[in-house]
Write an enzyme that holds these catalytic residues in place. Structure first.
Site, mmCIF file in Angstrom:
data_model
loop_
_atom_site.group_PDB
_atom_site.id
_atom_site.type_symbol
_atom_site.label_atom_id
_atom_site.label_comp_id
_atom_site.label_asym_id
_atom_site.label_seq_id
_atom_site.Cartn_x
_atom_site.Cartn_y
_atom_site.Cartn_z
ATOM 1 N N HIS A 201 0.832 -1.204 0.000
ATOM 2 C CA HIS A 201 0.000 0.000 0.000
ATOM 3 C C HIS A 201 0.868 1.256 0.000
ATOM 4 O O HIS A 201 2.050 1.202 0.348
ATOM 5 C CB HIS A 201 -0.860 0.047 1.276
ATOM 6 C CG HIS A 201 -1.949 -0.964 1.340
ATOM 7 N ND1 HIS A 201 -2.165 -1.755 2.449
ATOM 8 C CD2 HIS A 201 -2.913 -1.314 0.451
ATOM 9 C CE1 HIS A 201 -3.213 -2.550 2.234
ATOM 10 N NE2 HIS A 201 -3.684 -2.303 1.032
ATOM 11 N N CYS B 129 -2.916 0.237 10.092
ATOM 12 C CA CYS B 129 -3.856 -0.782 9.583
ATOM 13 C C CYS B 129 -4.893 -1.218 10.612
ATOM 14 O O CYS B 129 -5.973 -1.674 10.250
ATOM 15 C CB CYS B 129 -3.108 -2.043 9.163
ATOM 16 S SG CYS B 129 -1.922 -1.824 7.844
#
Length: 282
Positions: A170, A271
């Site tokens: 990401h 996250c």
């Protein structure tokens, strides 16, 4: 372009989710590494404890779902800015049902909910960097152009720029916000290239804090009324050289938080929570 969001880094609530036993063997990962489930759960308990007890956030704890081995990584299921929440459509098909529990939790917080229902769109929250002035969206293995366009349509008050993510999972695998106008960035060539693109696309000049290890550049910044500037970052045990760099932030309350086990399944500090600033009703 909109100015800095009032109260950037102010948060009152966090949504987290427990770690399922299935994470150790079945969670998606870019490298095959053995996960110590007990250690991972202990790490996560400390992380949640910091949010709840040390920082005083109201923490909504969702139960683990054994059929969703990645469900602890709640950031990918929603993007929240102000009182608006976009329920994403994660890039990995095995993770799409994770959004159901997140949707329910955010509805209970009375946020304005938008759904990403276009079957051609994918978006993971881990690819979304909100700077307080604008959004940068990583185009990665998990997030595509259509997903970025839907995000731009939902958060119309802010400019949205896309950044190719050619290495790593990401965008936030190698960067995060370390404070108003401060981007924490990894030192690898792909990370530095992405930063250059972000700087070129933006009308605003950002300061940067470069750390030797890309994953250590994933930090959680908050600005809390009773605490001031707060930064959750990697521990010296995990990344000693990167941890030293954070000591330069003299105005911040620095909180090292271990994430050694979840890193093995590509999990970073951001996250594991969705942070929300819920204004009190007058």
């Amino acid at each position: 372009m909109a100015g800095v969001m009032t109260g950037f880094g102010n948060f009152t609530h966090a949504v987290v989710r427990a770690i399922p036993s299935s994470l150790a063997k079945e969670a998606l990962r870019m490298n095959v590494l053995d996960v110590d489930l007990v250690k991972a759960q202990r790490e996560h308990e400390v992380y949640v404890g910091v949010l709840k007890h040390k920082l005083g956030l109201q923490v909504i704890e969702l139960p683990a779902d054994e059929s969703l081995p990645d469900c602890v990584f709640v950031e990918d299921a929603a993007v929240v800015c102000g009182d608006t929440a976009l329920i994403t459509r994660p890039g990995a098909e095995s993770r799409r049902k994770e959004t159901e529990a997140m949707r329910r939790a955010l509805k209970e917080l009375d946020l304005n909910i938008f759904e990403m229902s276009d079957e051609n769109a994918t978006l993971d929250g881990g690819d979304v960097l909100f700077t307080g002035r604008e959004f940068f969206v990583g185009l990665s293995k998990r997030t595509n152009q259509k997903g970025a366009e839907i995000l731009a349509d939902v958060f119309k008050d802010y400019a949205v720029s896309t950044v190719p993510v050619t290495d790593g999972l990401h965008l936030k695998s190698f960067c995060s916000m370390g404070g108003p106008g401060l981007i924490v960035i990894g030192s690898s060539e792909p990370a530095q290239k992405a930063l250059k693109i972000m700087q070129q696309m933006s009308d605003h000049r950002y300061n940067k804090l470069t750390v030797p290890d890309d994953i250590a550049a994933n930090t959680i910044y908050m600005n809390l009324p009773s605490k001031g500037h707060v930064l959750l970052h990697c521990t010296p045990e995990e990344f000693p050289e990167s941890a030293k760099v954070f000591e330069k932030l003299k105005d911040h309350m620095l909180i090292p938080v271990s994430n050694m086990e979840k890193v093995k399944v590509d999990g970073a500090l951001t996250c594991c929570s969705v942070l929300i600033n819920k204004k009190a009703k007058v």
